[in-house]
Enzyme design. Structure first.
Site, mmCIF file in Angstrom:
data_model
loop_
_atom_site.group_PDB
_atom_site.id
_atom_site.type_symbol
_atom_site.label_atom_id
_atom_site.label_comp_id
_atom_site.label_asym_id
_atom_site.label_seq_id
_atom_site.Cartn_x
_atom_site.Cartn_y
_atom_site.Cartn_z
ATOM 1 N N GLY A 439 0.827 -1.199 0.000
ATOM 2 C CA GLY A 439 0.000 0.000 0.000
ATOM 3 C C GLY A 439 0.857 1.244 0.000
ATOM 4 N N GLY A 441 0.483 5.773 0.427
ATOM 5 C CA GLY A 441 -0.282 6.996 0.619
ATOM 6 C C GLY A 441 0.593 8.205 0.367
ATOM 7 N N LYS A 460 3.825 0.223 8.391
ATOM 8 C CA LYS A 460 3.668 1.514 7.722
ATOM 9 C C LYS A 460 4.881 2.385 8.011
ATOM 10 C CE LYS A 460 0.680 4.685 9.138
ATOM 11 N NZ LYS A 460 -0.591 5.397 9.339
ATOM 12 N N ASP A 553 -10.300 11.569 8.707
ATOM 13 C CA ASP A 553 -9.930 11.164 7.351
ATOM 14 C C ASP A 553 -10.598 9.836 6.980
ATOM 15 O OD1 ASP A 553 -8.725 11.510 4.910
ATOM 16 O OD2 ASP A 553 -6.817 10.620 5.508
#
Length: 717
Positions: A439, A441, A460, A553
């Protein structure tokens, strides 16, 4: 920052104005850290006031006892006097606000200067010390020593130095600051895309490599517009600390004697200062001979003396403040012959580092108890004895329990490790050097990894280590420790080591809701379960946490799905915590969220409440049902089927409902539902879900339900 080198505990410390007129800061150990040392005979007219100028003033009956303008830290405000008794001192780094090594001050000759004042060395670098004062427009030994930045952005100093900021004029908020990199700058507060930002309007030094102490000893500073400022070790030297370039470099060789030494030439390179001898009318060979005969010599500068008309050399015993930036002459470095033979003319070695402000460990402070408090000592001993007895009892109980369990051949698997701090090397190993990306962002990349206890994890890694990125990381860490719900992502730990910021949480086999919507894989039952589970998770954040949380968010990318497609709300980087008395208060300094999912409150600067998450949830549900992006435009047709207008997702859904209600023909549900789930849903349940989502996405926040009400709507339709 009155106590920048002696920070206090965040709890049980206090700032108090005493009746005798003294303003006192006390830490958790009840020790006086700082005070104004002022006295007043009258306590009735005593007051502490923050003026519109930014000056904090302690006065009695209109007479000033103390004011913050007399004690600047690293910043000057407009119309704040800067005098011979004041100075600006930089912070050590962007995260460590204790006193740094760079200072702005009035020297004894009345000249305003910048100085690098480290424990090992002290050098003035602005104005450049090789120039005489009148050559740089300065006046020495003036009667007064005073400077001021006025409201228009003009700076005037008693030594004759003056300038105007690039945006000179009224109406701007400005500050003058000596930054952590040693440069003095004037900033103006400017609005960019509805955000306020400090922009540089003037700086003292245009060539950052000429600031002393930038790269440390035995290293070279280079600068380019593309890559910025970099530090590199000289040939034969290595970095002392690869995380902090200010430590400089150390030799990888032992000192050589005359016959074993030779020189390498670095063109257009200068090392300022530390000249033990200066020889005029010398050749390069004569300079080399002098340096070879001196065991303390490690190199020499060779150049042309314009005013005398001959070549000269400066013998150096230390290589400090080195930079390569159009300097006309050469530097010769003494090295063992084996290193000289393999030397290639390069200005940047393999051990180069980018040179933002040094990464220095944040200062910590311990709190000492008063030795004369005997009852506390007794309680401590008593507590230790009780604790020891409890440990013995636990060990004995565990031993006999183990004996009983072994006789019945039962196997007990220890529970997984709780939330903890990981080291960077652990996470690097767990993720196979961050090789499998799952992933991405705007501010992070997510990798798959396997921890030492064989748990599969999502790791992350924050890409931003600036102030804003650090704020998001701290927000996420402070939030996840307070949440525990089946529809919220379970976080196992984090890493905050040097410049590395990582969060470790459970791996979700089916990725994000956004990914699954993109491939049209979700059936009606799964989508309804996702809507309900997400609502439960947000309701827990808003109403059931010990401290209420606004996510800020909510979007499909931040709703993750496990192996059974159960939803879990993730990514708390933009979230905010509120105590139970402050949920309706708003102190956000910037807009948060993602375009298309943001509530109108953000745009119109209205108070921010939990209803911003309700709005985002409503948009997510409409996107999940229709398969349409909230950021796009959607056509609304008139009765003849002709395109009439383009609408946003929320308005488009409302228009479809309104058109069907007016015509009373085709059910509006079939018009808006994603074709991938067409015909495979309960119409009544679907209609209830859509109407609930539309109500959540109302512009008027008062018309939106709470998340607990949303859960009730979905479960009792």
């Amino acid at each position: 920052m009155a106590n920048r080198d002696v920070p206090v505990n965040g709890k049980q410390s206090e700032l108090s104005l005493r009746r005798d007129g003294n303003l006192v800061l006390i830490d958790a150990g009840r020790t006086v850290i700082w005070s104004t040392k002022t006295k007043s005979t009258s306590s009735s007219s005593l007051q502490l006031q923050l003026l519109n100028t930014g000056n904090l003033v302690l006065d009695v009956g209109g007479q000033t006892l103390w004011q913050s303008f007399d004690y600047p830290t690293d910043t000057l405000l407009p119309n704040q006097p800067f005098t011979k008794s004041t100075k600006l001192v930089s912070s050590k780094s962007r995260s460590n606000y204790s006193s740094g090594f760079y200072k702005m001050f009035f020297d004894s000759d009345g000249i305003l200067r910048l100085i690098y004042d480290a424990p090992e060395t002290t050098t003035i670098y602005w104005p450049h010390p090789s120039f005489r004062s009148w050559e740089v427009g300065r006046l020495q030994y003036m009667y007064s020593r005073r400077a001021i930045l006025d409201s228009n952005g003009q700076f005037n100093s008693s030594d004759g130095w003056k300038f105007k900021s690039a945006d000179f004029g009224m109406g701007r908020q400005r500050i003058m600051r000596i930054d952590v990199d040693g440069n003095a700058r004037v900033y103006s507060l400017v609005e960019h895309e509805r955000r306020m930002k400090w922009e540089v309007e003037w700086q003292a030094i245009s060539q950052p490599c000429k600031i002393h102490g930038t790269c440390g000893p035995n290293s070279l500073c280079t600068y380019s517009q593309d890559s910025g400022r970099k530090c590199s070790c000289l040939s034969g030297y290595k970095m002392v600390n690869y995380e902090d370039s200010s430590y400089g470099c150390e030799p990888e060789f032992k000192p050589c004697i005359q016959d074993d030494c030779d020189f390498i030439e670095l063109r257009h390179v200068e090392f300022y200062g530390y000249d033990v001898r200066i020889h005029g009318n010398y050749t390069v060979d004569a300079c080399k001979k002098d340096c070879l005969q001196d065991n303390t010599c490690i190199g020499f500068q060779f150049g042309w003396k314009e005013d005398s008309g001959f070549f000269y050399c400066c013998i150096k015993t230390s290589l400090q403040n080195g930079y390569e930036m159009g300097y006309e002459y050469s530097m010769y470095i003494k090295l063992p012959k084996r290193l000289v033979s393999s030397f290639k003319q390069k200005t940047v070695s393999q051990s180069s580092l980018n040179c933002p402000p040094p990464m220095l460990t944040t200062i910590t402070r311990s709190y000492e108890e008063n030795n004369d408090i005997k009852p506390l000592g007794f309680m401590l001993v008593f507590g230790c004895v009780i604790g020891f007895i409890e440990i013995v009892c636990i060990v004995v109980f565990w031993y006999f329990s183990s004996e009983r369990s072994s006789t019945t051949e039962q196997i007990y698997i220890p529970a997984a490790t709780a939330f903890r701090k990981f080291t960077y090397s652990e996470l690097k190993k767990a993720s196979c050097n961050f090789s499998e990306e799952i992933g991405r962002g705007g501010a992070c990349v997510v990798y798959k990894g396997r921890l030492s206890d064989n748990r599969v994890a999502a790791i992350k890694r924050l890409k931003n280590t600036n102030h804003h990125g650090e704020a998001e990381f701290q927000a996420e860490i402070s939030t996840i420790g307070r949440v525990n719900h089946m529809n919220l992502i379970e976080t196992w730990g984090y890493c905050a080591e040097g410049k590395h910021r990582l969060v470790v949480y459970e791996y979700m086999e089916n990725g994000s809701l956004a990914k699954n919507l993109g491939i049209g894989k979700l059936d009606w039952a799964t989508r309804l379960g996702i809507a309900t589970g997400t609502a439960k998770g947000l309701a827990y954040l808003h109403e059931e946490c010990l401290e209420w949380v606004l996510h800020c968010d909510v979007k499909p990318h931040n709703i993750l799905l496990d192996a059974n497609y159960n939803p879990k709300v993730a990514d708390f980087g933009l979230s905010r915590l509120f105590d139970r008395s402050g949920i309706n208060q708003s102190d956000f300094s910037m807009i948060r969220g993602t375009r298309g999912y943001m509530a109108p409150e953000w745009v119109f600067n209205l108070p921010i409440t939990s209803k911003v998450d309700v709005f985002s949830y409503g948009v997510v549900i409409l996107e999940m049902i229709t398969g349409r992006s909230p950021a796009g435009k959607h056509h609304s047709n008139n009765e003849n089927g002709e395109v009439e207008v383009e609408l946003g997702l929320i308005e488009w859904v409302k228009s479809m409902i309104q058109e069907s209600d007016q015509s009373r023909t085709e059910c509006w549900v079939e018009k808006i539902v994603d074709p991938s789930i067409s015909g495979n849903y309960n119409r009544t349940t679907m209609e209830n879900l859509v109407r609930t989502a539309v109500q959540c996405a109302e512009e008027d926040r008062e018309a939106r339900p709470s998340m607990s009400q949303v859960v009730s709507m979905l479960l009792h339709a």
